[in-house]
Design a protein around this motif. Structure first.
Motif, PDB file in Angstrom:
ATOM      1  N   THR A   1      78.555   8.135 111.777  1.00 62.44           N
ATOM      2  CA  THR A   1      77.100   8.261 111.578  1.00 62.44           C
ATOM      3  C   THR A   1      76.398   6.944 111.849  1.00 62.44           C
ATOM      4  O   THR A   1      75.391   6.889 112.556  1.00 62.44           O
ATOM      5  CB  THR A   1      76.787   8.753 110.162  1.00 62.44           C
ATOM      6  N   LYS A  40      73.876  16.770 114.681  1.00 62.63           N
ATOM      7  CA  LYS A  40      75.097  16.936 113.888  1.00 62.63           C
ATOM      8  C   LYS A  40      75.287  18.427 113.680  1.00 62.63           C
ATOM      9  O   LYS A  40      74.720  19.013 112.741  1.00 62.63           O
ATOM     10  CB  LYS A  40      74.947  16.216 112.541  1.00 62.63           C
ATOM     11  N   ASP A  47      74.109  13.551 107.238  1.00 66.57           N
ATOM     12  CA  ASP A  47      74.082  12.524 108.284  1.00 66.57           C
ATOM     13  C   ASP A  47      72.760  12.557 109.042  1.00 66.57           C
ATOM     14  O   ASP A  47      72.267  11.525 109.503  1.00 66.57           O
ATOM     15  CB  ASP A  47      75.251  12.746 109.249  1.00 66.57           C
TER      16      ASP A  47
END
Ligand SMILES: Nc1ncnc2c1ncn2[C@@H]1O[C@H](COP(=O)(O)OP(=O)(O)OP(=O)(O)O)[C@@H](O)[C@H]1O
Ligand SMILES: C[C@H](N)[C@H](N)CCCCCC(=O)O
Ligand SMILES: [Mg+2]
Length: 228
Positions: free
Chosen positions: A29, A45, A57
């Motif tokens: 991340t 994501k 994230d």
């Protein structure tokens, strides 16, 4: 030596890269945020788990990059349990359909897509993260530790990618720098080191993220015709 040679990179700039790692918690991340910031791209994501325990994230990348909202796409699946997508979805009674996922339209190229955990993480009982990477058809950036133990983990991951014909743009090491480990990885795998990220003395902030991003060449740099 590795079982298969590195697959060739595409001759022209692809729609983006898939950021994977040798483990969960390896820095995907943080590094995806740096790539998104450096290249002014679009972050995605697809499979987020663990929301019961920590911010997703997607939220982290939004905060660290300070980019406008249209640089950040929402996850395709957002699950609560801090488990692999296949396990979290079973626990939460949600059926995942990874085969139905295609590359999203990116308002800002390139796409920076982050996996969940490492390559062999099950999305379903019959599909692994590495199968999804192959399905999307993007080159990979592999995030790995820099210290002792990384040679095995990194070469295992690269071998899995090579055997499936998945091109690798390069690897990024995270932790206390080890030029020796970086060199042996490049010599054995013929995969190029793109960046090293040292331990940050504080929790990552937008400022520290900018410093990491500033070390990355522009996206176009990676696709210039190679001089012999
Ligand atoms: N170089 C670093 N210095 C300090 N903290 C770091 C560094 N790299 C990562 N971290 C921290 O370690 C934790 C795990 O990193 P990160 O969330 O990027 O892992 P990840 O690979 O994305 O994990 P996941 O598989 O859950 O997506 C985060 O709190 C992150 O801020
Ligand atoms: C919860 C964690 N932060 C990730 N989102 C998912 C990591 C799955 C790892 C599965 C495994 O390799 O055991
Ligand atoms: Mg992550």
């Amino acid at each position: 030596m590795l079982y298969a040679p590195p697959p060739p990179l595409p001759p022209h700039p692809p729609k983006g890269v898939f950021v994977t790692g040798t483990d969960t918690g390896i820095g995907k991340t943080l590094i995806s945020a740096a790539l998104t910031r450096a290249w002014h791209g679009t972050y995605w994501k697809p499979f987020q788990t663990g929301l019961a325990e920590e911010p997703g994230d997607t939220e982290t990348v939004q905060q660290l990059t300070e980019l406008p909202q249209d640089h950040i796409l929402p996850p395709a699946y957002a699950l609560q349990a801090p488990l692999a997508p296949a396990a979290a979805s079973a626990l939460e009674g949600i059926t995942l359909h990874p085969k139905q996922l295609t590359l999203p339209e990116a308002p800002h190229a390139p796409l920076i897509i982050e996996g969940a955990g490492g390559l062999m993480v099950p999305l379903t009982k019959t599909m692994l993260m590495i199968d999804f990477i192959a399905q999307l058809g993007l080159p990979v950036i592999l995030v790995t530790r820099s210290n002792l133990g990384t040679l095995n983990h990194t070469l295992l991951s690269l071998e899995a990618l090579y055997q499936r014909g998945i091109p690798v743009l390069g690897f990024i090491t995270n932790g206390v720098e080890s030029p020796q480990n970086t060199q042996i990885l490049e010599d054995v795998s013929h995969c190029r080191p793109l960046l090293h990220v040292s331990p940050l003395t504080t929790t990552p902030t937008a400022t520290t993220l900018r410093h990491i991003a500033a070390q990355l060449p522009p996206w176009e740099h990676y696709w210039r015709p190679r001089t012999a």
